[in-house]
Write an enzyme that holds these catalytic residues in place. Structure first.
Site, PDB file in Angstrom:
ATOM      1  N   ASN A   1      30.346   5.005 -52.511  1.00  0.00           N
ATOM      2  CA  ASN A   1      31.175   5.042 -53.456  1.00  0.00           C
ATOM      3  C   ASN A   1      32.486   4.553 -53.447  1.00  0.00           C
ATOM      4  O   ASN A   1      33.178   3.821 -54.049  1.00  0.00           O
ATOM      5  CB  ASN A   1      31.096   6.086 -54.581  1.00  0.00           C
ATOM      6  CG  ASN A   1      29.976   6.320 -55.273  1.00  0.00           C
ATOM      7  OD1 ASN A   1      29.215   5.669 -55.382  1.00  0.00           O
ATOM      8  ND2 ASN A   1      29.693   7.632 -55.710  1.00  0.00           N
TER       9      ASN A   1
ATOM     10  N   TYR B   1      25.289  18.355 -41.926  1.00  0.00           N
ATOM     11  CA  TYR B   1      26.901  17.940 -41.651  1.00  0.00           C
ATOM     12  C   TYR B   1      27.060  16.860 -40.711  1.00  0.00           C
ATOM     13  O   TYR B   1      27.506  15.972 -40.823  1.00  0.00           O
ATOM     14  CB  TYR B   1      27.614  19.029 -41.068  1.00  0.00           C
ATOM     15  CG  TYR B   1      29.096  18.875 -41.036  1.00  0.00           C
ATOM     16  CD1 TYR B   1      29.797  18.407 -42.455  1.00  0.00           C
ATOM     17  CD2 TYR B   1      29.834  18.972 -39.968  1.00  0.00           C
ATOM     18  CE1 TYR B   1      31.152  18.145 -42.050  1.00  0.00           C
ATOM     19  CE2 TYR B   1      31.138  18.666 -39.653  1.00  0.00           C
ATOM     20  CZ  TYR B   1      31.815  18.360 -40.966  1.00  0.00           C
ATOM     21  OH  TYR B   1      33.295  18.298 -40.832  1.00  0.00           O
TER      22      TYR B   1
END
Length: 330
Positions: free
Chosen positions: A105, A151
């Site tokens: 995004n 992660y």
């Protein structure tokens, strides 16, 4: 409030440890700063002092959802992500989404605004390294399905999609690989070694240490880290750059150092070593020296003294959080 004479920057993860210090730096440099955070791990107290300023705005938003910012943007700093094992083990899906959907995004926003974007990667892309120190051309030793994989792989994907946007769309991108950083505003209950050790030492409690403490880390004080990131943003460096302090120390030595600096009577309590805990962390900062004319200036002892002074002003009840245990220093 937008000022046409100022550069305008969006900082995601603005209420977090690094993000809040970055907001301070760019405010000091006379930028119009837009902070964005969904507050899943961030704390508005970290940026409360900025809300009165006319050149600071805050958006409470999750970057994993569509991101819209009205007006022009010159720069984007993408620092939104859980960054400690305590957090990303609790919210693994959100961690993967902010590294993938969130980065996608923001790269799209940067392309639409013709803005330069710097994304925050991590030394975790090197996994449990088989070489030391770790240089940017080392590809890492990562377990993608281990507990830390959510992660590690989120950050590795983040780097890959950032370079894809640079190569496919000519987007102006930067990537910083952040090594262990410490200083004021680190959450006390997020499982990182330095704030945990300091708070336990101040209270005179046992300092919890995983394994025998021989695993090493290299700790960079926050002011040095922010300076490195600032220089990278304004450089021409497209490839990832390590920013960290190569002064390596074992976690056992760190615990002993903090006991001494706090004048504490704390003892050290050992617990089993977590899965995939890296044995070494030491950055090769040759590229940062050559390309950014950067290297850390604040030694660990001075940084620890500054950090200890900060936490000594924190109410004692805050220092005894029920989840207050060093888990696995990032």
């Amino acid at each position: 409030m937008e000022n046409k004479h100022r550069k305008r920057i969006l900082i995601t993860g603005a209420a977090g440890f690094l993000g809040s210090h970055l907001c301070d730096r760019f405010i000091a440099e006379d930028y119009d700063v837009i902070g964005m955070d969904n507050l899943i791990t961030g704390d508005l107290q970290n940026i409360a002092h900025l809300f009165k300023l006319e050149n600071f705005d805050f958006y409470h938003h999750d970057v994993s959802k569509f991101v819209h910012i009205p007006g022009d943007l010159d720069y984007i700093l993408h620092f939104a992500s859980p960054a400690s094992p305590v957090d990303y083990l609790k919210i693994p899906i959100q961690t993967l989404k902010v590294g993938s959907l969130g980065t996608h995004n923001l790269l799209g926003l940067a392309r639409a605004k013709q803005a330069r974007i710097l994304v925050a990667s991590t030394s975790e892309v090197y996994g449990d390294p088989l070489v030391s120190p770790q240089s940017e051309d080392y590809w890492g030793n990562v377990n993608p399905v281990g507990p830390r994989g959510v992660y590690d792989e989120a950050k590795r994907f983040q780097e890959a999609i950032t370079m894809a946007y640079h190569n496919a769309h000519g987007l102006d991108t930067r990537i910083v690989r952040i090594f262990n950083t410490f200083g004021s505003r680190m959450r006390l209950n997020d499982g990182r070694a330095i704030p945990t050790f300091i708070a336990q030492a101040i209270r005179g409690e046992d300092i919890t240490l995983f394994g025998d403490g021989s695993q090493t880390r290299s700790f960079c004080y926050i002011d040095d880290q922010i300076e490195g990131i600032y220089r990278l943003l304004h450089s021409d460096c497209i490839q990832p750059i390590n920013i960290g302090n190569p002064d390596e120390i074992s976690l056992l030595q760190l615990a002993q150092e903090i006991i001494e600096l706090t004048g504490s009577s704390s003892k050290i309590s050992h617990r089993p070593l977590p899965i995939d805990d890296p044995k070494q962390r030491k950055p090769d900062i040759g590229l940062a020296k050559a390309q950014l004319n950067w290297q850390p200036k604040i030694d660990r002892k001075l940084g620890l003294e500054k950090t200890i002074d900060f936490y000594k002003k924190v109410p004692l009840e805050t220092l005894s959080h029920k989840d207050f245990t060093y888990y696995n220093q990032k």
